[in-house]
Design a protein around this motif. Structure first.
Motif, mmCIF file in Angstrom:
data_model
loop_
_atom_site.group_PDB
_atom_site.id
_atom_site.type_symbol
_atom_site.label_atom_id
_atom_site.label_comp_id
_atom_site.label_asym_id
_atom_site.label_seq_id
_atom_site.Cartn_x
_atom_site.Cartn_y
_atom_site.Cartn_z
ATOM 1 N N GLY A 61 0.772 -1.236 0.000
ATOM 2 C CA GLY A 61 0.000 0.000 0.000
ATOM 3 C C GLY A 61 0.798 1.277 0.000
ATOM 4 N N LEU A 62 2.121 1.211 -0.220
ATOM 5 C CA LEU A 62 2.902 2.450 -0.285
ATOM 6 C C LEU A 62 2.416 3.375 -1.393
ATOM 7 N N SER A 63 1.873 2.791 -2.461
ATOM 8 C CA SER A 63 1.425 3.597 -3.602
ATOM 9 C C SER A 63 0.222 4.467 -3.271
ATOM 10 N N CYS A 64 -0.481 4.185 -2.167
ATOM 11 C CA CYS A 64 -1.630 5.020 -1.801
ATOM 12 C C CYS A 64 -1.316 5.898 -0.592
ATOM 13 N N PRO A 123 15.005 11.929 6.620
ATOM 14 C CA PRO A 123 15.297 12.016 5.185
ATOM 15 C C PRO A 123 15.939 10.752 4.614
ATOM 16 N N ALA A 124 16.757 10.066 5.420
ATOM 17 C CA ALA A 124 17.408 8.848 4.919
ATOM 18 C C ALA A 124 16.369 7.767 4.619
ATOM 19 N N LEU A 157 11.786 6.130 -1.612
ATOM 20 C CA LEU A 157 11.816 6.534 -3.020
ATOM 21 C C LEU A 157 12.538 5.492 -3.867
ATOM 22 N N THR A 158 13.600 4.912 -3.322
ATOM 23 C CA THR A 158 14.312 3.848 -4.032
ATOM 24 C C THR A 158 13.399 2.642 -4.252
ATOM 25 N N ARG A 197 12.388 1.056 -7.934
ATOM 26 C CA ARG A 197 12.589 -0.350 -8.298
ATOM 27 C C ARG A 197 11.264 -1.012 -8.680
ATOM 28 N N ASN A 198 10.230 -0.684 -7.933
ATOM 29 C CA ASN A 198 8.926 -1.272 -8.236
ATOM 30 C C ASN A 198 8.416 -0.799 -9.591
#
Length: 369
Positions: free
Chosen positions: A226-229, A264-265, A271-272, A276-277
């Protein structure tokens, strides 16, 4: 031959009633707080009003053999029925006319009325499934985990994402278990939580209408669902279903957003993961769009062995239907091609498990597919 004006007017009136019914039903099925019985009785009322002979129409909605209706139902032979299945919910809608109908120039039940109640039955089944998931997520007695999780691998994985111990503790506060085949998140429903997969395997799929779906990815521990939402739309863009018994940690969206803002890290690591996804999804699109059927299947067999199971054996939790949905093909095609690969000693099949015998040939077929 042109229709008479009164016939056209009658058709317009019927379509207006059906559209009104759909509109009101959609409104009622957004209610997640009223008792289910009350919601379904409101839908019954809408359906009765939408019928051609609404003054003698009676509607009942049956959910897993439990009947809901506004009145004591008078069951007659003048009956219109529709059935829908979703997850563990079976929904049947029956509409009866309580008196004989004089047909005149119109049929007793219109084709549009059949389509209407079929659509509503499917909507109700999905609504009940979502309510069940919501109650499971939001129950107050979710078990707590220890501040030091018993699986050190998960802790180390989260630390590699640049998370501090306090942040890890904030993520691992609520845990839920799912049986094989249960829905973890439902496409187009509100996304209140993200999930961290601790144990098991999960298929992510896009649903289309009734029985069509496309599996675009299979997750294994450890990964987020669910990171995309997290930003933008507040609904899940896909459905997630457990392939085996699954354990997930529920994470409120505000919690992970706060960590992203203050760390931030970690934000860079997220974001990485997105990047990749995205690259993985592009390669999936390329396979589905540009390769022939055999090439698609070989691609999926390599994906499952290299990435999902990390073994030359594809476990039987991946059904033939799952393989078909991964490739965007029919189950019959998949079964036939697996038989051909077996006959050529490229794979072996043992109790629904698939063993890769000749990886080199499989890669060649994938590249030239």
């Amino acid at each position: 031959m042109n229709k008479e004006p009164y016939a056209i007017m009658n058709e317009l009136i019927e379509r207006q009633k059906e559209l009104t019914c759909l509109y009101e039903t959609n409104k009622y099925l957004l209610d997640l707080f009223s008792p289910v019985e009350e919601v379904l009785k409101r839908v019954c009322s809408c359906i009765e009003k939408s019928m051609q002979y609404n003054d003698i129409a009676q509607c009942e909605i049956i959910v897993n053999e439990q009947s809901f209706a506004l009145h004591t139902i008078k069951r007659t032979e003048l009956k219109l029925s529709a059935k829908a299945m979703f997850e563990s919910f079976e929904v049947i809608i029956n509409v009866y006319y309580t008196k004989p109908v004089r047909k005149e120039h119109r049929t007793i039940f219109l084709p549009e009325e059949q389509q209407l109640i079929s659509t509503i039955a499917q909507k109700i089944a999905q609504y009940l499934s979502y309510r069940s998931l919501k109650e499971k997520y939001e129950q107050n007695n979710l078990p707590k985990v220890d501040t030091n999780p018993d699986d050190q691998q998960l802790t180390n994985w989260l630390r590699n994402l640049s998370l501090q111990d306090k942040e890890i503790q904030a993520l691992l506060t609520k845990v839920v278990y799912f049986k094989k085949g249960e829905t973890i998140s439902k496409q187009s429903t509100i996304s209140n939580y993200l999930m961290l997969l601790k144990e098991g395997k999960v298929k992510l799929l896009l649903e289309h209408y009734f029985d069509h779906q496309f599996i675009f990815k299979i997750l294994k521990p450890f990964d987020f669902i669910g990171l995309s939402c997290l930003y933008g739309d507040h609904t899940y863009p896909f459905t997630a279903i457990s392939l085996v018994p699954v354990k997930v940690f529920l994470i409120e969206k505000r919690v992970i957003k706060d960590i992203i803002y203050s760390n931030p890290a970690f934000a860079e690591k997220v974001l990485t993961m997105y990047t990749r996804n995205f690259s993985f999804l592009l390669s999936r699109m390329n396979s589905v769009a540009n390769k022939q059927a055999l090439g698609k299947l070989c691609d999926m067999l390599l994906y499952l062995t290299d990435t999902v199971f990390e073994s030359p054996v594809i476990e039987n939790c991946i059904s033939r239907r799952d393989l078909a949905d991964l490739c965007g093909l029919s189950t019959e095609n998949i079964v036939r091609m697996l038989s051909d690969l077996k006959a050529n000693n490229i794979i072996a099949i043992n109790r629904n498990e698939i063993h890769i015998l000749n990886r080199t040939k499989l890669m060649t077929l994938s590249q030239h597919g």
